[in-house]
Design a protein around this motif. Sequence first.
Motif, PDB file in Angstrom:
ATOM      1  N   TYR A 148      34.126  18.586  39.718  1.00 18.40           N
ATOM      2  CA  TYR A 148      33.177  18.161  40.739  1.00 18.40           C
ATOM      3  C   TYR A 148      33.920  18.805  42.019  1.00 18.40           C
ATOM      4  O   TYR A 148      34.611  18.260  42.579  1.00 18.40           O
ATOM      5  CB  TYR A 148      33.447  16.569  40.965  1.00 18.40           C
ATOM      6  N   THR A 149      33.109  19.796  42.555  1.00 14.92           N
ATOM      7  CA  THR A 149      33.482  20.234  43.967  1.00 14.92           C
ATOM      8  C   THR A 149      32.905  19.626  44.799  1.00 14.92           C
ATOM      9  O   THR A 149      32.006  18.565  44.771  1.00 14.92           O
ATOM     10  CB  THR A 149      32.975  21.751  44.000  1.00 14.92           C
ATOM     11  N   SER A 150      33.163  19.653  46.064  1.00 12.45           N
ATOM     12  CA  SER A 150      32.423  18.725  47.138  1.00 12.45           C
ATOM     13  C   SER A 150      30.926  19.189  47.392  1.00 12.45           C
ATOM     14  O   SER A 150      30.138  18.190  47.664  1.00 12.45           O
ATOM     15  CB  SER A 150      33.206  19.289  48.713  1.00 12.45           C
ATOM     16  N   LEU A 151      30.854  20.249  46.976  1.00 13.26           N
ATOM     17  CA  LEU A 151      28.986  20.690  46.869  1.00 13.26           C
ATOM     18  C   LEU A 151      28.447  19.741  45.888  1.00 13.26           C
ATOM     19  O   LEU A 151      27.443  19.098  46.152  1.00 13.26           O
ATOM     20  CB  LEU A 151      28.858  22.033  46.770  1.00 13.26           C
ATOM     21  N   LEU A 152      28.981  19.761  44.721  1.00  9.15           N
ATOM     22  CA  LEU A 152      28.244  18.873  43.715  1.00  9.15           C
ATOM     23  C   LEU A 152      28.301  17.445  44.035  1.00  9.15           C
ATOM     24  O   LEU A 152      27.282  16.766  43.596  1.00  9.15           O
ATOM     25  CB  LEU A 152      29.080  19.142  42.148  1.00  9.15           C
ATOM     26  N   LYS A 153      29.749  16.779  44.588  1.00 14.79           N
ATOM     27  CA  LYS A 153      29.525  15.745  44.904  1.00 14.79           C
ATOM     28  C   LYS A 153      28.364  15.346  45.839  1.00 14.79           C
ATOM     29  O   LYS A 153      27.705  14.275  45.718  1.00 14.79           O
ATOM     30  CB  LYS A 153      30.968  15.185  45.534  1.00 14.79           C
ATOM     31  N   GLY A 204      35.487  25.645  47.548  1.00 10.44           N
ATOM     32  CA  GLY A 204      35.488  24.641  46.550  1.00 10.44           C
ATOM     33  C   GLY A 204      36.593  24.701  45.678  1.00 10.44           C
ATOM     34  O   GLY A 204      36.781  23.552  45.134  1.00 10.44           O
ATOM     35  N   LEU A 205      37.321  25.387  45.695  1.00 12.08           N
ATOM     36  CA  LEU A 205      38.489  25.562  45.069  1.00 12.08           C
ATOM     37  C   LEU A 205      39.589  24.516  45.526  1.00 12.08           C
ATOM     38  O   LEU A 205      40.223  23.714  44.816  1.00 12.08           O
ATOM     39  CB  LEU A 205      39.034  26.886  45.140  1.00 12.08           C
ATOM     40  N   ASN A 206      39.509  24.638  46.981  1.00 12.12           N
ATOM     41  CA  ASN A 206      40.498  23.687  47.524  1.00 12.12           C
ATOM     42  C   ASN A 206      39.893  22.547  48.373  1.00 12.12           C
ATOM     43  O   ASN A 206      38.621  22.656  48.793  1.00 12.12           O
ATOM     44  CB  ASN A 206      41.459  24.375  48.632  1.00 12.12           C
ATOM     45  N   GLU A 207      40.564  21.382  48.298  1.00 13.98           N
ATOM     46  CA  GLU A 207      39.720  20.257  48.844  1.00 13.98           C
ATOM     47  C   GLU A 207      39.468  20.235  50.333  1.00 13.98           C
ATOM     48  O   GLU A 207      38.393  19.712  50.586  1.00 13.98           O
ATOM     49  CB  GLU A 207      40.831  19.153  48.600  1.00 13.98           C
ATOM     50  N   ASN A 208      40.231  21.178  51.163  1.00 12.50           N
ATOM     51  CA  ASN A 208      39.488  20.966  52.439  1.00 12.50           C
ATOM     52  C   ASN A 208      38.752  22.209  52.782  1.00 12.50           C
ATOM     53  O   ASN A 208      38.583  22.501  53.934  1.00 12.50           O
ATOM     54  CB  ASN A 208      40.774  21.287  53.503  1.00 12.50           C
ATOM     55  N   ASP A 209      38.293  23.001  51.792  1.00  9.42           N
ATOM     56  CA  ASP A 209      37.307  24.228  51.879  1.00  9.42           C
ATOM     57  C   ASP A 209      36.018  23.904  52.598  1.00  9.42           C
ATOM     58  O   ASP A 209      35.457  22.523  52.316  1.00  9.42           O
ATOM     59  CB  ASP A 209      36.947  24.763  50.702  1.00  9.42           C
TER      60      ASP A 209
END
Length: 278
Positions: free
Chosen positions: A232-237, A203-208
């Motif tokens: 806002y990580t991809s998981l939280l979004k 989640g640190l990087n956009e493509n993770d």
Amino acid sequence: MTNTLRPVTGKTRVLAILADPIHHVKTPEDMNSLMTELGLDQIMVPFHVKPENLASVVAGLRGIESLDGFIVTVPHKSSIIELCDTLSPAAKMVGAANVVRRTKSGLHGDILDGVGFVAGLRNAGIDPEGKTAYLAGAGGAANAIAFSLAESGIKQLTIANRTCSKAELLVMRLREIFPTVDFRVGSPDASGHELVINATSMGLNENDPYPLNVESLTADQIVAEIIMQPEYTSLLKYAEKLGCTIHFGRPMLKCQIEYMAQAMGIDTQTHQQNRVQK
């Protein structure tokens, strides 16, 4: 807290933070604000350190007489314990450290991630006691959070990790210390848990990739992060769009800052009292 830093002079005491990558860390901002607020002639600086260079960097830090200590974050929390001279009981139990202080006996390691994470949850009105939780990760931060969740009275804790053996080892250690808690080794499926926590660096990087199977999430769950940047990580979004209650990573650090300062020998309460008296 004020953001105006004191002048740096030859008398300034130095603190550091070691990480890889380093761009996402927020600790220097908060620590420098705290030390400025307390009127201390100290400053924290970020050091980008690759895993293969950690031992040589720590050896070099030992020789900096103006260095009082340093914070350690991803991916060095487990590796750093082998480079410390002494460890707190919590750091020994968890097998990781995230704050290292220079003492007369050498470098002393302690771990504050878990207490900071649980304090952040409680400040947000989320009490882990009696809940069922899913924890993605079995590294240094995950170890600390698992122990603190168990201490807080969690009812059931499922731990999932890409390397399953690490999750199994963590569960075995936890069962020995907290026999009344139901510990389980999990899969990427986080369904059926009230609290879902990402304690990995994914989640640190956009493509993770996601740290778990997001299709297993449901709107009645609380989804929490330890990653602070991006907020806002991809998981939280994904979880927010689904209707889940979300909990950001920043509160874990906010609740740790004073603990970190105290762990590095800064008497925050005395300094606060002195400033009030002035």
